[in-house]
Design a protein around this motif. Structure first.
Motif, PDB file in Angstrom:
ATOM      1  N   ASP A  62       0.854  -1.186   0.000  1.00 32.56           N
ATOM      2  CA  ASP A  62       0.000   0.000   0.000  1.00 32.56           C
ATOM      3  C   ASP A  62       0.892   1.239   0.000  1.00 32.56           C
ATOM      4  OD1 ASP A  62      -1.848   1.976   0.269  1.00 32.56           O
ATOM      5  OD2 ASP A  62      -2.628   1.328   2.224  1.00 32.56           O
ATOM      6  N   PRO A  63       1.169   1.822  -1.161  1.00 27.02           N
ATOM      7  CA  PRO A  63       2.078   2.977  -1.240  1.00 27.02           C
ATOM      8  C   PRO A  63       1.628   4.165  -0.392  1.00 27.02           C
ATOM      9  CG  PRO A  63       1.652   2.072  -3.420  1.00 27.02           C
ATOM     10  CD  PRO A  63       0.682   1.411  -2.484  1.00 27.02           C
ATOM     11  N   GLN A  64       0.324   4.367  -0.249  1.00 26.57           N
ATOM     12  CA  GLN A  64      -0.169   5.494   0.527  1.00 26.57           C
ATOM     13  C   GLN A  64       0.157   5.332   2.017  1.00 26.57           C
ATOM     14  OE1 GLN A  64      -4.348   5.965  -0.329  1.00 26.57           O
ATOM     15  NE2 GLN A  64      -3.955   7.065  -2.262  1.00 26.57           N
ATOM     16  N   ALA A  65       0.128   4.095   2.490  1.00 25.42           N
ATOM     17  CA  ALA A  65       0.454   3.860   3.903  1.00 25.42           C
ATOM     18  C   ALA A  65       1.923   4.132   4.188  1.00 25.42           C
ATOM     19  CB  ALA A  65       0.094   2.420   4.282  1.00 25.42           C
ATOM     20  N   ALA A  66       2.794   3.863   3.198  1.00 25.58           N
ATOM     21  CA  ALA A  66       4.235   4.066   3.388  1.00 25.58           C
ATOM     22  C   ALA A  66       4.671   5.492   3.063  1.00 25.58           C
ATOM     23  CB  ALA A  66       5.007   3.085   2.510  1.00 25.58           C
ATOM     24  N   ALA A  67       3.815   6.268   2.400  1.00 29.10           N
ATOM     25  CA  ALA A  67       4.189   7.615   1.943  1.00 29.10           C
ATOM     26  C   ALA A  67       4.700   8.533   3.046  1.00 29.10           C
ATOM     27  CB  ALA A  67       2.991   8.256   1.220  1.00 29.10           C
ATOM     28  N   PRO A  68       4.096   8.553   4.254  1.00 27.63           N
ATOM     29  CA  PRO A  68       4.604   9.466   5.301  1.00 27.63           C
ATOM     30  C   PRO A  68       6.048   9.193   5.714  1.00 27.63           C
ATOM     31  CG  PRO A  68       2.410   8.649   5.851  1.00 27.63           C
ATOM     32  CD  PRO A  68       2.891   7.835   4.696  1.00 27.63           C
ATOM     33  N   LEU A 132       2.055   0.449  10.676  1.00 33.29           N
ATOM     34  CA  LEU A 132       1.709  -0.241   9.443  1.00 33.29           C
ATOM     35  C   LEU A 132       1.116  -1.616   9.744  1.00 33.29           C
ATOM     36  CD1 LEU A 132       4.909   0.627   7.346  1.00 33.29           C
ATOM     37  CD2 LEU A 132       2.646   1.714   7.210  1.00 33.29           C
ATOM     38  N   LYS A 133       0.074  -1.976   9.012  1.00 32.91           N
ATOM     39  CA  LYS A 133      -0.581  -3.252   9.246  1.00 32.91           C
ATOM     40  C   LYS A 133       0.281  -4.425   8.798  1.00 32.91           C
ATOM     41  CE  LYS A 133      -5.281  -1.393   8.816  1.00 32.91           C
ATOM     42  NZ  LYS A 133      -6.576  -1.464   8.080  1.00 32.91           N
ATOM     43  N   GLU A 134       0.946  -4.262   7.659  1.00 29.35           N
ATOM     44  CA  GLU A 134       1.797  -5.340   7.154  1.00 29.35           C
ATOM     45  C   GLU A 134       3.267  -4.994   7.374  1.00 29.35           C
ATOM     46  OE1 GLU A 134       2.497  -5.437   2.801  1.00 29.35           O
ATOM     47  OE2 GLU A 134       0.721  -4.147   2.720  1.00 29.35           O
ATOM     48  N   LYS A 135       4.088  -6.027   7.398  1.00 28.82           N
ATOM     49  CA  LYS A 135       5.522  -5.814   7.614  1.00 28.82           C
ATOM     50  C   LYS A 135       6.139  -5.150   6.386  1.00 28.82           C
ATOM     51  CE  LYS A 135       9.772  -8.189   8.959  1.00 28.82           C
ATOM     52  NZ  LYS A 135      10.406  -9.490   9.303  1.00 28.82           N
ATOM     53  N   PRO A 136       6.782  -3.995   6.554  1.00 24.37           N
ATOM     54  CA  PRO A 136       7.335  -3.275   5.404  1.00 24.37           C
ATOM     55  C   PRO A 136       8.714  -3.806   5.022  1.00 24.37           C
ATOM     56  CG  PRO A 136       7.729  -2.012   7.376  1.00 24.37           C
ATOM     57  CD  PRO A 136       6.963  -3.240   7.804  1.00 24.37           C
ATOM     58  N   VAL A 137       9.153  -3.401   3.838  1.00 21.64           N
ATOM     59  CA  VAL A 137      10.525  -3.661   3.396  1.00 21.64           C
ATOM     60  C   VAL A 137      11.300  -2.358   3.551  1.00 21.64           C
ATOM     61  CG1 VAL A 137      12.022  -4.315   1.493  1.00 21.64           C
ATOM     62  CG2 VAL A 137       9.801  -5.450   1.787  1.00 21.64           C
ATOM     63  N   VAL A 138      12.257  -2.356   4.468  1.00 19.61           N
ATOM     64  CA  VAL A 138      13.050  -1.149   4.745  1.00 19.61           C
ATOM     65  C   VAL A 138      14.430  -1.324   4.128  1.00 19.61           C
ATOM     66  CG1 VAL A 138      14.042   0.324   6.531  1.00 19.61           C
ATOM     67  CG2 VAL A 138      11.793  -0.747   6.882  1.00 19.61           C
ATOM     68  N   THR A 139      14.872  -0.301   3.416  1.00 22.88           N
ATOM     69  CA  THR A 139      16.190  -0.331   2.784  1.00 22.88           C
ATOM     70  C   THR A 139      17.002   0.881   3.239  1.00 22.88           C
ATOM     71  OG1 THR A 139      15.247  -1.403   0.826  1.00 22.88           O
ATOM     72  CG2 THR A 139      17.450  -0.443   0.607  1.00 22.88           C
ATOM     73  N   VAL A 140      18.170   0.616   3.800  1.00 22.06           N
ATOM     74  CA  VAL A 140      19.081   1.672   4.240  1.00 22.06           C
ATOM     75  C   VAL A 140      20.338   1.621   3.392  1.00 22.06           C
ATOM     76  CG1 VAL A 140      20.447   2.584   6.166  1.00 22.06           C
ATOM     77  CG2 VAL A 140      18.191   1.578   6.602  1.00 22.06           C
ATOM     78  N   ARG A 141      20.730   2.747   2.824  1.00 22.06           N
ATOM     79  CA  ARG A 141      21.943   2.815   2.021  1.00 22.06           C
ATOM     80  C   ARG A 141      22.799   3.995   2.471  1.00 22.06           C
ATOM     81  NH1 ARG A 141      22.373  -0.011  -2.721  1.00 22.06           N
ATOM     82  NH2 ARG A 141      24.560   0.526  -2.368  1.00 22.06           N
ATOM     83  N   MET A 142      24.126   3.810   2.403  1.00 22.69           N
ATOM     84  CA  MET A 142      25.070   4.893   2.677  1.00 22.69           C
ATOM     85  C   MET A 142      25.389   5.607   1.362  1.00 22.69           C
ATOM     86  SD  MET A 142      27.738   3.093   5.333  1.00 22.69           S
ATOM     87  CE  MET A 142      27.149   2.185   6.769  1.00 22.69           C
TER      88      MET A 142
END
Length: 264
Positions: A62-68, A132-142
């Motif tokens: 759900d892109p809208q849920a992750a937008a903030p 978030l209701k579902e587990k998100p995919v978080v990506t951290v980059r340097m």
């Protein structure tokens, strides 16, 4: 007989010196010290430090849920073959402050210093569970992972490392390798830790056990300095002396010409 003995000794000394010089050239000698080493070395993973610049993205179905959590900034750019200026959204970058923190939207202050990329992703994923209701995919980059190579290398400079992992030999390869004047057993690694403390470590490229060293993999902002040998120093002195003599001679010739013109 004496001349023959002197010639033989001279040739022997020259041959011995040649062998000694060659031993200082090849990298990673005595590989058995590495191949038969039974010590388990953990995989290298870069750790986040103050002044690192990070991108952090959160993705869900759900892109809208992750937008903030995915802030963007407007950056101007010139459209190809056009004089008009427009703007394009770019992902927000987060600068790690001196205390090792970043200010992340909604979640607030996150302490990331000393964490690997995976650990930071797990930390943020856990904190997002509340929102978030579902587990998100978080990506951290340097974004600003860089190292510098200077001294007796073909192409000294500062290099950005996109995969956040680079070893000493790879860094030297990026700089075009050592010149013939570089000392292989006296490469200096200059490192600054998360608290601003600087240290200098001597690396010997001739030794194969370099690959087992804790300094084989470079951290962000490390500096490699390749020391010049005596031949380079002497040639530098000769060049400076020659230039000085030429300048002095030129001045004397000019003065002599001026005096001849005056008293003619």
């Amino acid at each position: 007989m004496m001349k023959t003995r002197t010639l033989f000794l001279s040739l022997a000394v020259a041959a011995l010196a040649s062998c000694t010089s060659y031993k200082n050239v090849p990298y990673l000698q005595d590989i058995d010290a590495v191949n038969y080493n039974t010590t388990e070395i953990p995989m290298y993973d870069a750790k986040i430090m103050p002044k690192d610049l990070l991108t952090i993205t959160v993705n869900t179905t759900d892109p809208q849920a992750a937008a903030p959590f995915n802030l963007t900034t407007q950056t101007p750019y010139n459209v190809a073959q056009s004089n008009s200026v427009t703007s394009q959204a770019a992902l927000q970058q987060y600068l790690v402050d001196n205390d090792g923190n970043v200010n992340f939207p909604v979640l607030g202050t996150l302490h990331l210093e000393g964490l690997t990329k995976n650990q930071a992703e797990e930390l943020i994923t856990g904190k997002l569970a509340t929102y978030l209701k579902e587990k998100p995919v978080v990506t951290v980059r340097m974004v600003n992972y860089k190292i510098s190579v200077m001294g007796e290398v073909a192409h000294p400079g500062t290099f950005t490392v996109s995969n956040e992992k680079i070893n000493v030999l790879e860094a030297l390869a990026m700089a075009g390798d050592l010149t013939i004047y570089g000392i292989r057993d006296n490469v200096k690694l200059i490192r600054e830790d998360a608290h601003g403390q600087r240290s200098i470590h001597i690396l010997d490229l001739n030794r194969a056990d370099l690959v087992l060293s804790p300094y084989f993999y470079l951290q962000q902002n490390d500096v490699l300095y390749v020391t010049p040998n005596k031949t380079k120093a002497k040639s530098s002195d000769i060049g400076t002396t020659t230039t000085t003599w030429l300048s002095a001679t030129s001045i004397l010739v000019s003065l002599a010409s001026l005096l001849v013109t005056i008293f003619r």
